[in-house]
Write an enzyme that holds these catalytic residues in place. Sequence first.
Site, PDB file in Angstrom:
ATOM      1  N   GLU A  41       0.820  -1.215   0.000  1.00  0.00           N
ATOM      2  CA  GLU A  41       0.000   0.000   0.000  1.00  0.00           C
ATOM      3  C   GLU A  41       0.859   1.272   0.000  1.00  0.00           C
ATOM      4  O   GLU A  41       1.915   1.308   0.621  1.00  0.00           O
ATOM      5  CB  GLU A  41      -0.898  -0.012   1.247  1.00  0.00           C
ATOM      6  CG  GLU A  41      -1.821   1.192   1.384  1.00  0.00           C
ATOM      7  CD  GLU A  41      -2.573   1.218   2.704  1.00  0.00           C
ATOM      8  OE1 GLU A  41      -3.553   1.971   2.795  1.00  0.00           O
ATOM      9  OE2 GLU A  41      -2.178   0.499   3.653  1.00  0.00           O
ATOM     10  N   LYS A 111      -9.380   2.846  -2.280  1.00  0.00           N
ATOM     11  CA  LYS A 111      -9.663   2.271  -0.958  1.00  0.00           C
ATOM     12  C   LYS A 111     -11.001   2.792  -0.426  1.00  0.00           C
ATOM     13  O   LYS A 111     -11.227   3.996  -0.372  1.00  0.00           O
ATOM     14  CB  LYS A 111      -8.530   2.637  -0.007  1.00  0.00           C
ATOM     15  CG  LYS A 111      -8.591   1.990   1.371  1.00  0.00           C
ATOM     16  CD  LYS A 111      -7.357   2.402   2.169  1.00  0.00           C
ATOM     17  CE  LYS A 111      -7.294   1.771   3.542  1.00  0.00           C
ATOM     18  NZ  LYS A 111      -6.081   2.208   4.285  1.00  0.00           N
ATOM     19  N   CYS A 145      -5.594  -2.811   2.864  1.00  0.00           N
ATOM     20  CA  CYS A 145      -5.310  -2.693   4.292  1.00  0.00           C
ATOM     21  C   CYS A 145      -6.567  -2.768   5.171  1.00  0.00           C
ATOM     22  O   CYS A 145      -7.126  -3.836   5.370  1.00  0.00           O
ATOM     23  CB  CYS A 145      -4.516  -1.408   4.535  1.00  0.00           C
ATOM     24  SG  CYS A 145      -3.527  -1.445   6.068  1.00  0.00           S
TER      25      CYS A 145
END
Length: 261
Positions: A41, A111, A145
Site C-alpha cells: 500500500e 480504498k 489494508c
Amino acid sequence: MKISCLQMNMELGEPNRNFAHAKQLILEAVKEKTDVLVLPETWNTGFFPKDNIAEISCNNGAEVKEQIGELAREYGVNIVAGSVSNKRENRVYNTAFVFNRKGECVAEYDKTHLFTPLGEDKYYTAGDRLCCFELEGVKCGIIICYDLRFPELVRTLALSKIDMLFVVSQWPTARTFHLRTLTLARAIENQMFVVCCNSCGRALDTVFGGNSAIINPLGETLAFAGEREEIISAECDISILNEIRANMPVFRDRRQELYNL
C-alpha cells in the site's frame, strides 16, 4: 500461477526514491520467472505524510502507468502495483493499479474504508465501488489494508466468483497477529487464494510489520515473510478450487434470506 510479493521498505514522503526502489525490487523479482508481482500500500509516499500529501501524490496514476506499466510490458509480467497516494480532480485517493503482461492497466481501485484512527479520512477521499478483474484467466479482486476488517466487502467479492484476493497493506507490527488471522479467515471462509503484500520499516513512530503471506483456500500458508524487506513467492494451483468448493459447499448452503447486511 506463480505469485511474488515484494515486501517493500519505503521512505516517507520521498516518491522519487520509492519509485526507483520499487523498480529495483521488480527487476529482482522477474528473475524468478513469476506470473504476478505484488507491491504494498501507498508505496510511493509511505503512509502517510500529512503536510504535503497532495503535492507529492501521483497525478491520476500517470507516473505508475508510465513507469510500472512499462516494466510490466517490457518483462511480460502481470503487476498488482499495490496502491499509491493519487491525486485526481483535486482530491487525494488511496488507489490500487493492476497491469497485465502487455502493460495495460486492467483495474483501478480506490480504498473504500479509510483508517479513521490515524485520520486517513481527513486527507484522502474514500472510493465508492469494488473491483474485480482477470489475470491469466483467473478472476481476482483487490482490497487495501483496513478493508480487510470488513468481511462483508470480501464476501461481496466472493459472490462475484473471484478465485484470488489481493490484499495490499501497510499494517503495523503492533497488530500483525490481526493481519495473519484475518487473511487466513478470509481465505478459508470464502474458499479463495489470498495474497497479502504488506510493507516493512518505519514511518515516524509507526513500525510496519511485514508478515506478507500467500494462502490457499484451505488456510495453508504457501509462503510467508518475516519483518524485513524481502520477496516471497509461491505457486497457486487454481485447479484445486473446484474440489474444495464441492467438498465444503458453503456457498450453496448459504441462507441469504436470513442475512441482514
